[in-house]
Structure formats: structure tokens, C-alpha cells
Design a protein around this motif. Sequence first.
Motif, PDB file in Angstrom:
ATOM      1  N   TYR A 121       0.807  -1.224   0.000  1.00  0.00           N
ATOM      2  CA  TYR A 121       0.000   0.000   0.000  1.00  0.00           C
ATOM      3  C   TYR A 121       0.839   1.272   0.000  1.00  0.00           C
ATOM      4  O   TYR A 121       0.358   2.339   0.320  1.00  0.00           O
ATOM      5  N   GLY A 122       2.082   1.129  -0.405  1.00  0.00           N
ATOM      6  CA  GLY A 122       2.976   2.284  -0.440  1.00  0.00           C
ATOM      7  C   GLY A 122       2.913   3.062  -1.752  1.00  0.00           C
ATOM      8  O   GLY A 122       3.499   4.131  -1.870  1.00  0.00           O
ATOM      9  N   TYR A 123       2.176   2.544  -2.738  1.00  0.00           N
ATOM     10  CA  TYR A 123       2.257   3.171  -4.070  1.00  0.00           C
ATOM     11  C   TYR A 123       1.713   4.590  -4.097  1.00  0.00           C
ATOM     12  O   TYR A 123       2.217   5.449  -4.803  1.00  0.00           O
ATOM     13  N   GLN A 124       0.677   4.825  -3.292  1.00  0.00           N
ATOM     14  CA  GLN A 124       0.093   6.181  -3.313  1.00  0.00           C
ATOM     15  C   GLN A 124       1.102   7.206  -2.787  1.00  0.00           C
ATOM     16  O   GLN A 124       1.258   8.292  -3.355  1.00  0.00           O
ATOM     17  N   LEU A 125       1.781   6.846  -1.709  1.00  0.00           N
ATOM     18  CA  LEU A 125       2.801   7.737  -1.140  1.00  0.00           C
ATOM     19  C   LEU A 125       3.922   7.974  -2.155  1.00  0.00           C
ATOM     20  O   LEU A 125       4.392   9.101  -2.326  1.00  0.00           O
ATOM     21  N   GLU A 126       4.307   6.917  -2.859  1.00  0.00           N
ATOM     22  CA  GLU A 126       5.371   7.073  -3.859  1.00  0.00           C
ATOM     23  C   GLU A 126       4.938   8.004  -4.988  1.00  0.00           C
ATOM     24  O   GLU A 126       5.701   8.836  -5.459  1.00  0.00           O
ATOM     25  N   MET A 127       3.683   7.859  -5.429  1.00  0.00           N
ATOM     26  CA  MET A 127       3.188   8.705  -6.516  1.00  0.00           C
ATOM     27  C   MET A 127       3.161  10.174  -6.110  1.00  0.00           C
ATOM     28  O   MET A 127       3.604  11.052  -6.841  1.00  0.00           O
ATOM     29  N   VAL A 128       2.656  10.404  -4.916  1.00  0.00           N
ATOM     30  CA  VAL A 128       2.390  11.788  -4.523  1.00  0.00           C
ATOM     31  C   VAL A 128       3.675  12.530  -4.158  1.00  0.00           C
ATOM     32  O   VAL A 128       3.718  13.752  -4.166  1.00  0.00           O
ATOM     33  N   ARG A 129       4.744  11.786  -3.879  1.00  0.00           N
ATOM     34  CA  ARG A 129       6.026  12.435  -3.564  1.00  0.00           C
ATOM     35  C   ARG A 129       6.475  13.354  -4.701  1.00  0.00           C
ATOM     36  O   ARG A 129       7.123  14.368  -4.467  1.00  0.00           O
ATOM     37  N   HIS A 130       6.132  12.991  -5.929  1.00  0.00           N
ATOM     38  CA  HIS A 130       6.569  13.791  -7.077  1.00  0.00           C
ATOM     39  C   HIS A 130       5.813  15.116  -7.173  1.00  0.00           C
ATOM     40  O   HIS A 130       6.206  15.992  -7.937  1.00  0.00           O
ATOM     41  N   LEU A 131       4.720  15.232  -6.450  1.00  0.00           N
ATOM     42  CA  LEU A 131       3.847  16.401  -6.594  1.00  0.00           C
ATOM     43  C   LEU A 131       3.794  17.250  -5.341  1.00  0.00           C
ATOM     44  O   LEU A 131       3.006  18.193  -5.263  1.00  0.00           O
ATOM     45  N   THR A 132       4.589  16.897  -4.340  1.00  0.00           N
ATOM     46  CA  THR A 132       4.517  17.595  -3.053  1.00  0.00           C
ATOM     47  C   THR A 132       5.925  17.883  -2.539  1.00  0.00           C
ATOM     48  O   THR A 132       6.897  17.261  -2.969  1.00  0.00           O
ATOM     49  N   CYS A 133       6.007  18.800  -1.570  1.00  0.00           N
ATOM     50  CA  CYS A 133       7.323  19.114  -0.993  1.00  0.00           C
ATOM     51  C   CYS A 133       7.587  18.267   0.244  1.00  0.00           C
ATOM     52  O   CYS A 133       8.719  18.221   0.730  1.00  0.00           O
ATOM     53  N   ALA A 134       6.554  17.607   0.778  1.00  0.00           N
ATOM     54  CA  ALA A 134       6.737  16.702   1.919  1.00  0.00           C
ATOM     55  C   ALA A 134       5.575  15.718   1.882  1.00  0.00           C
ATOM     56  O   ALA A 134       4.449  16.095   1.558  1.00  0.00           O
ATOM     57  N   ALA A 135       5.844  14.450   2.199  1.00  0.00           N
ATOM     58  CA  ALA A 135       4.794  13.432   2.168  1.00  0.00           C
ATOM     59  C   ALA A 135       5.079  12.410   3.259  1.00  0.00           C
ATOM     60  O   ALA A 135       6.196  11.894   3.338  1.00  0.00           O
ATOM     61  N   GLU A 136       4.091  12.137   4.088  1.00  0.00           N
ATOM     62  CA  GLU A 136       4.281  11.228   5.221  1.00  0.00           C
ATOM     63  C   GLU A 136       3.096  10.280   5.349  1.00  0.00           C
ATOM     64  O   GLU A 136       1.949  10.667   5.100  1.00  0.00           O
ATOM     65  N   SER A 137       3.400   9.052   5.802  1.00  0.00           N
ATOM     66  CA  SER A 137       2.360   8.067   6.097  1.00  0.00           C
ATOM     67  C   SER A 137       2.325   7.863   7.614  1.00  0.00           C
ATOM     68  O   SER A 137       3.357   7.574   8.226  1.00  0.00           O
ATOM     69  N   ILE A 138       1.148   7.992   8.194  1.00  0.00           N
ATOM     70  CA  ILE A 138       1.021   7.852   9.644  1.00  0.00           C
ATOM     71  C   ILE A 138       0.352   6.513   9.951  1.00  0.00           C
ATOM     72  O   ILE A 138      -0.816   6.291   9.603  1.00  0.00           O
ATOM     73  N   VAL A 139       1.112   5.624  10.580  1.00  0.00           N
ATOM     74  CA  VAL A 139       0.565   4.318  10.945  1.00  0.00           C
ATOM     75  C   VAL A 139       0.660   4.079  12.453  1.00  0.00           C
ATOM     76  O   VAL A 139       0.318   3.011  12.933  1.00  0.00           O
ATOM     77  N   SER A 140       1.107   5.106  13.190  1.00  0.00           N
ATOM     78  CA  SER A 140       1.070   4.983  14.650  1.00  0.00           C
ATOM     79  C   SER A 140       0.896   6.375  15.251  1.00  0.00           C
ATOM     80  O   SER A 140       1.346   7.376  14.667  1.00  0.00           O
ATOM     81  N   ALA A 141       0.208   6.403  16.408  1.00  0.00           N
ATOM     82  CA  ALA A 141      -0.104   7.693  17.033  1.00  0.00           C
ATOM     83  C   ALA A 141       1.156   8.352  17.589  1.00  0.00           C
ATOM     84  O   ALA A 141       1.232   9.580  17.650  1.00  0.00           O
ATOM     85  N   GLU A 142       2.151   7.552  17.967  1.00  0.00           N
ATOM     86  CA  GLU A 142       3.324   8.120  18.652  1.00  0.00           C
ATOM     87  C   GLU A 142       4.057   9.142  17.775  1.00  0.00           C
ATOM     88  O   GLU A 142       4.463  10.186  18.242  1.00  0.00           O
ATOM     89  N   ASN A 143       4.251   8.774  16.508  1.00  0.00           N
ATOM     90  CA  ASN A 143       5.014   9.729  15.689  1.00  0.00           C
ATOM     91  C   ASN A 143       4.119  10.610  14.822  1.00  0.00           C
ATOM     92  O   ASN A 143       4.603  11.367  13.986  1.00  0.00           O
ATOM     93  N   ALA A 144       2.797  10.571  15.055  1.00  0.00           N
ATOM     94  CA  ALA A 144       1.892  11.414  14.263  1.00  0.00           C
ATOM     95  C   ALA A 144       2.186  12.909  14.443  1.00  0.00           C
ATOM     96  O   ALA A 144       2.259  13.641  13.441  1.00  0.00           O
ATOM     97  N   PRO A 145       2.371  13.408  15.676  1.00  0.00           N
ATOM     98  CA  PRO A 145       2.615  14.852  15.811  1.00  0.00           C
ATOM     99  C   PRO A 145       3.821  15.313  15.010  1.00  0.00           C
ATOM    100  O   PRO A 145       3.762  16.340  14.309  1.00  0.00           O
ATOM    101  N   ALA A 146       4.910  14.574  15.068  1.00  0.00           N
ATOM    102  CA  ALA A 146       6.122  15.006  14.352  1.00  0.00           C
ATOM    103  C   ALA A 146       5.877  15.005  12.841  1.00  0.00           C
ATOM    104  O   ALA A 146       6.305  15.917  12.126  1.00  0.00           O
ATOM    105  N   LYS A 147       5.167  13.987  12.355  1.00  0.00           N
ATOM    106  CA  LYS A 147       4.927  13.918  10.903  1.00  0.00           C
ATOM    107  C   LYS A 147       3.956  15.017  10.450  1.00  0.00           C
ATOM    108  O   LYS A 147       4.153  15.642   9.406  1.00  0.00           O
ATOM    109  N   ILE A 148       2.915  15.238  11.226  1.00  0.00           N
ATOM    110  CA  ILE A 148       1.951  16.292  10.874  1.00  0.00           C
ATOM    111  C   ILE A 148       2.659  17.649  10.856  1.00  0.00           C
ATOM    112  O   ILE A 148       2.517  18.438   9.909  1.00  0.00           O
ATOM    113  N   ASP A 149       3.452  17.906  11.881  1.00  0.00           N
ATOM    114  CA  ASP A 149       4.122  19.204  11.967  1.00  0.00           C
ATOM    115  C   ASP A 149       5.139  19.379  10.841  1.00  0.00           C
ATOM    116  O   ASP A 149       5.264  20.465  10.259  1.00  0.00           O
TER     117      ASP A 149
END
Length: 558
Positions: A121-149
Motif C-alpha cells: 500500500y505504499g504506491y500512493q505515497l510514492e506517486m504523490v512524492r513527485h507532486l509535493t514538498c513533503a509526504a508522510e504516512s502515519i501508521v502509529s499515534a506516537e510519531n503522528a505529531p512530528a509527521k503532521i508538523d
Amino acid sequence: MAYTVGMYLAERLAQIGLKHHFAVAGDYNLVLLDQLLLNKDMEQIYCCNELNCGFSAEGYARARGVAAAVVTFSVGAISAMNAIGGAYAENLPVILISGAPNSNDHGSGHVLHHTIGTTDYGYQLEMVRHLTCAAESIVSAENAPAKIDHVIRTALRERKPAYLEIACNVAGAECVRPGPVSSLLPETPSDLTSLQAALDASLAWLAPRDRVVLLVGSKLRAADAQAVSVELADRMGCAVTIMAAAKGFFPEDHPCYRGLYWGEVSSPGAQELVESADGIICLAPVFNDYSTVGWNAWPKGDNVLLAEPDRVTVAGRSYEGIALRDFIKGMTARAPSKPATAEGTTAPRLELAQAKGHAPLTNDEMTRQIQALLTKNTTLTAETGDSWFNATRMNLPGGARVELEMQWGHIGWSVPSAFGNAMGSQDRRHILMVGDGSFQLTAQEVAQMIRYELPVIIFLVNNRGYVIEIAIHDGPYNYIKNWDYAGLIAAFNAGEGHGLGLHAKTGDELQDAIEKAVANKRGPTLIECSIARDDCTSELVNWGKRVAATNSRRPAAD
Ligand code: TPU
């Protein structure tokens, strides 16, 4: 109440100034949407599809500086990516947020719905990397704040779209609360050594020149340098011209304003002014095939000072790490002060004679009447097609804004973008000019203008075809099925809205329709303007010929 990942995201979005976010529901984002709804500082606004959702957010970012769109996995997000590409091209920080598979399904070998049927299920993240300046996948609450910020901070700093995907079971998972927002809004300081060197070199370059022109480009807004460029013009007193995609980025009632530079389709006098100048200061320009009229109007050489959002190139050297605002402020402080526009020309004015009221409606008469509607409080969104040329030739009152999408150039962009822009700046009068061909791509978003009672005035130019494409290269593919565009509004109202659909086939009918549109405060008014297919601006025809010649260059020999 426990705080969650979705609530963290909502609070951050509200902290950076969002009063609304745009959404289309799907089962991967439903919990996330619930969490966002808990934040009472922000309203959730719905769109008919994800392409429109992305463009609505893009329009909102034009009005308010940043925006967010929330969609479901793959079937939603991949449609939205087109609009995200547009936001990248147009330098607009739109945060695309996609619901994503349950964290337990990542790497499990399960096949999930709404996916391409493979188990990675990583293909969407790979695709969108070409169109954005930052792209993150959140699969746990612990590192969500750092990724969102990280995603929000990077989008705001780069003035580009960014992406977050949040596993559907993590959106409601417990998480810490955000602290103050100030750290997400960094001022990027210029490198002072580089800035001083660039200013010294620029002032030395300027000193012997006495026919200097400022050329304002379309990255000026993203560089937050509009106000300082007016101060620079005040100081230098030199002529100011704008590029087409920067229409409205410099006040046209300023004494230094001298019109639009667009090669041979410039406003009267502007081409001579720029091409005979002994110094052209280009502020945040985009030189592409369209803006240079097929590479024919591309200021280059020793007479050009190129000031880009983060670098200055002058007299054969390039100075890096300079915020455009700081450079312009430095020039304003140190450039010789001169009275406004010693070069003796005046700003061009578009004066169109009023047509006979009963005569069939013409492009000029339509343009004349729309121009008369513009005030300092107007935002005019103009779609690809002759609407570009009609909007860019109009006289703008100071304060009026024009929205164009000349880098991405996706027909149909304007309907959802005007919707989002109107949502984001409800104190302004919103006018949209859109051709029949473009409208057919995204027409259904007018229904959301009805739903949210936004009084956008839509001039639907029915010239029975893709006239811009006819000008570039004709063929059977440029002729479209006619619709009853004005009649669509009754269908969208469905007995419970205040949209108005009107026809105008003469100048008098258009005048009458405009009066009704101005009086209709509780919904959009679509005025279907019927004009002849061959009735378009000469600028479109001349520009189209040049672009066609550029497109049809023969392959280079090996
Ligand atoms: O003023 P006018 O008649 O040219 O405007 P209209 O009717 O909106 O026609 C626009 C025609 C057009 C096309 C088909 N302009 N550019 N294109 C190419 C194109 C195709 N698909 C997308 C998504 N964007 C495009 N620019």
C-alpha cells in the motif's frame, strides 16, 4: 476527553488559519472526518468529487494562503493528485490528507478494496512524492505529531502542496495535544553576506542605466513580496510592467504601471518599453513556452537582473539564499530615488465602445460589461481559453484580484477554484469567466456554490467549442456537444437552492442579467453568454499562432 491524532491535525490546521477544510467521504477517512468535525474553529465543506475537492482547496489557498483537502484512499486521492500537481505548479500550499488502510493491513498480504489489488500500500505515497514538498504516512499515534508538523511546516515554508496519509484505525487513536503554532511558521532569514553582495552588485548594475523597467512575475505572491515591490516602484519611479500570470499582483492605479508584457500580445506600448529598456528587473517571473509566446519574449542577457524567490542573478553572478522580500527591501533603501516614470508614457487603458443593445452579443461587449463590474473588492477568476486574454486586457481597480492558472492550465480548474476562493473570502465579490469546453469538466461544483449560498457571478462563454485550441491547431476534436448551461442551474437547485441561470444573446440581455446577478445574494448566478465561434480576441489568435509554431518544431537532427 482523550486527544486523538485527528484532533491534533484539526487543531494544527485551525492554528495556521483555516476556517474551513474541503472533503469527500470514503470509508478510509470517515473516522478522520469525525475527528476533524470535533474542532469548532473549522467547518467541513463538501465537494462533488476529489478532483474538485483539490481545486477547491487550491482556490481557498489563493484567498487565505493555505488550505486542506481530505479524501479517501486511491480512488479519491489519485483524482485529487491532479489538483495537487496544479497547486505545485502555482505555488500554493495545499495539504492533501488521505485516509489509508488499517495499520494492521500494511505488510499483511491482505488484498483491500479501493486499491490496485496488490498488497503493497505504499504506491500512493510514492506517486504523490513527485507532486509535493513533503509526504508522510502515519501508521502509529506516537510519531503522528512530528509527521503532521513536518508536513505543515514544509508546505508553509516552500509554498508548495504537501501530503499526509493516516491509517483509518490511527485517526482516532490517542495522541498528545499540540503546543503553540509559532514553530510551524518560520521566517526564513536571508544569508546576510549573500544579500549584501547581491545588493552591491545590483546597485552597481543599476547605476549607469536610465531606462529601467520592473517586470512583475507570478511567483511574487508566493514570495510574499507584493507590498514591498510597490515600495520599490515608489522609490525608483521607473516603469512597471506585469507578466500575464501576475495580473493583479501590482496595482494598476499606481503611477508607474505601464501594462502587460507578453511579447507581441502585450498591452499597447509595453513591448516597446520592455524590449528597449537598458535594464529589466524581473521579480519572481516564470518564463515558460506560454509566457514567452513560444520562446520569443524571454528577457535575457546583461540588461536583465533576475530576482527569484530565493536567489538573485545579476551581472554574471548568482547569489543564493536570499528571500526576495529582503532583496527588494534592500533595493528600496539603497536605490537612487526618482520621481514616478520619467519615461513619459502612460498606462494603457482598455476602452471598448458600447455595442448597440439589440445587436448579437460580442466578445468585446461582454468584456466591456464585465470590466464595468470590477471594483477594488472583486476577485475575478479566469479560466484557460479566451477568458485569459479577456481578463488580462481589462483595467483593474486597485485592490481587485485576478486568479489565473497559467502554469498548470487544467481546463475546468476555475469552477472549483472559484468555489474555494469564494468560501475563503466571503467579503469579496467573486466573478468567474469560463468557456463552455472548460465548464464541462467540473460543472457540478456549481451545485456546492448553491449549497453554501455563495453569490459567485459566472460568465459562461458559449462559443460552441475549444476556441483556444482552434487558434493553436484545428480539427474535429475541438467541437463539443452543446449543453443548456443556464438550464443546469434549475437541476442543481432541485427546488431548494437560490442559484439563477440566465441567457444573454444581446448586450441588453447581458445588462439585464448582470443586474439580476448582483441582486441575487443567496446563491450563484450563471449567465450563459452566446457569442459567435470566431469572435475572440486578436491576442488569442496571434499568441495561438506562435505557440503552434513552437509546438510543431521539427525534431532536432542527431
Ligand atoms: O475560450 P475557449 O472557447 O477557448 O474556452 P473553452 O471552451 O473552455 O475551451 C478550452 C479548450 C482547451 C482544451 C481542450 N484548452 N486547453 N485544452 C487542453 C486541455 C485538455 N485537458 C485538460 C485537463 N486541460 C487542458 N488544458
